[in-house]
Design an enzyme around this catalytic site. Sequence first.
Site, short mmCIF file in Angstrom:
data_model
loop_
_atom_site.label_atom_id
_atom_site.label_comp_id
_atom_site.label_asym_id
_atom_site.label_seq_id
_atom_site.Cartn_x
_atom_site.Cartn_y
_atom_site.Cartn_z
N GLU A 18 0.65 -1.29 -0.16
CA GLU A 18 0.00 -0.21 0.17
C GLU A 18 0.95 1.22 0.19
O GLU A 18 0.17 1.80 -0.80
CB GLU A 18 -0.85 0.46 1.23
CG GLU A 18 -2.02 -1.66 1.27
CD GLU A 18 -2.83 -1.56 -0.17
OE1 GLU A 18 -3.30 -0.59 -0.59
OE2 GLU A 18 -3.32 -2.61 -0.13
N ASP A 33 3.40 -5.00 -5.59
CA ASP A 33 3.64 -5.77 -5.01
C ASP A 33 5.23 -6.08 -4.89
O ASP A 33 6.10 -7.31 -3.92
CB ASP A 33 2.88 -7.59 -5.96
CG ASP A 33 1.31 -7.28 -5.60
OD1 ASP A 33 1.21 -7.53 -4.85
OD2 ASP A 33 0.94 -7.75 -6.52
#
Length: 663
Positions: A499, A564
């Site tokens: 995030e 990711d």
Amino acid sequence: MNLEANPCDDFYEFACGNYVKNTNIPDEKTAVNTFQDMRDKLKRNLRTILEEKISDTEIFPFKQAKSLYKICMNKTHIAQQGEEPILKLLKIFGGSPAIEGQTWDETKFSWVDTVKKFRQMGISVDYLIDFSVSSSIVDSSKRQIEFDQPGFSVNREFLIKGRDDPRVMAYFEYMRDLAILLGADSDTASKDMSDMVDFEIELANITAAREDRRNATLLYNPITLKDLQQKYPWLDWFGYISAILPPYIPVDENELINIVDTKFVDNFGGLLEKTPKRTIANFLMTRVASGSVKYLTTKLRKRQLEYFTKISGREDEEARWKECSDITLSKLPNAVSAMYVRRYFNEESKKNALEMVDGIKQEFKNVLESVKWMDDDTREQAMKKLEAMSTLIAYPDELNKDEILLEYYKNLTINEDSYLLSSYDITKFIADEVYGKLREPIIKNEWKTWAKAAQVNAFYNRAHNHIKFPAGILQGHFFSADRPKYLNYAAIGSVIGHEITHGFDDQGSQFDADGNLNDWWKPTTKEAFKEKASCMIKQYNSTFDAQSNLTLNGIITQGENIADNGGIQVAYAAYHNFVKKNGDEKMLPGLNYTPEQLYWISMAQNWCSKSRTEALKIHITQQAHPPGKYRVLIPLMNNEDFAKDFCCPAGSNMNPVNKCKVW
């Protein structure tokens, strides 16, 4: 884990192989994964709360949540009412031409008047053209009106293939049969629904592809209401907007409105002009009817399930209590979340998670300081953005305050005699709340913007420049205060890193520390970033999935892929920093793996999953995230620390010579 698999050959098989082998997909699901397992547990907790008897001492919002759940669970009452609730509702809007047949009077139909009535009844106003009150992308302290292309019943990517696509044909057959079940003549339903699907295909063809909607600058096209009316005279924009907004919010010709997709609006008026009123009416009424089926009888739901089986492979309905828990949470998220956190959340998790966030943010700062392709001016702006990024953990304190919840829900009324109408009552309440904020300044991190705590997910909000981790994800596989830190840093830590990295992916990087659209990148650094992102796009674009027989889409998934790849690296570095300060941790008993190896195993098990083939095709075609398998394999292939920890030789499957890295 499949201990027979070679971790340097296929780490997903090594970490998740027996999950995939031994897990059966329930008939009511299209996929199973770590997130779904945790969501099922959360639903069981919600069921316990919502099925408890209503107490006189409970506050009104809690009583309403339990009432809605009870109405949803009362299948007997829903069956007794039959199809009458939806037929009465459609009559309010002039009726469905397919159902009314030749008695339907097109002279009384106006799509604009129909949408205005939708607003009054709590039904979506976005079926033809999307209307929203959103934060301005150039000034995140203010809200503005936006118009955009609509969503569709069938994915756009399938609709633009036309009637030959099997999913589009299944959609036509379902819409035809739904009309017949509601009283339409078979021949009339076939003709009307055929015309309606052709119209929806045309509508899809004037919208932009997901790949073309990643540049936020191209999605900001402000225009005054006066100029909007002159440019597109086919709609009384003033009257339309005034009917959707609450009556106490006036607009004038100087109102600044953003047209997100100009191509769509440029072509929309012409499409409406050439389309018969009957077809447009059928499109709107069918959207209302199909969207209402979940609130109606078993007969209608059975036909809907047959459609879902064709397009996604799902073979059964979810248990009724799970569905009702989901719907109650989605309709009354603040009330249900307050009930959930008061009962189930461990407050110690909040403190521990915040400590992890601080450590991972520090590691991302180290990355920003060390990347050689970034010039110093851009680096300074990036640092400012990272420092300004706020963290929202678990839930806002307001959920523990009865008086605040009572004030928020004071205007909510629910029709307890009709499950269908009660649902639309709540939708109208939510729309009033959202649209009514147009003139209010945006308070960053206001409690209402993150009060849905009962969910297993995590978020980055670019307008507020905050990361958010609801209470629902701070448990189970992702987090526990009572286990080694390497498991937590791998599971929730890699999500935290993900995030944070979203603030600096291909879309997040277009916004500054205040959440405003602002090009803070020097041209040379921007080109270097694009080059690194391009490497990752090509890498995912060249990945073929054998089960679905599809290749991944590296463009629409690039933001998630950057996050990711970056997230696992900064979480790993943060764990190493934790060890430096606190000493080595013990290995897990019975497993001969180092803490570093267990980090990678735990991270990979975030994404253990198994999907039905049709559902996987939809995922790859539509979703911003690649399937779980590739959220493990590709980031680890790019990671030198992983290769070192598992002693994977250079050139092996999991340690290719050519790697991609943005952060």
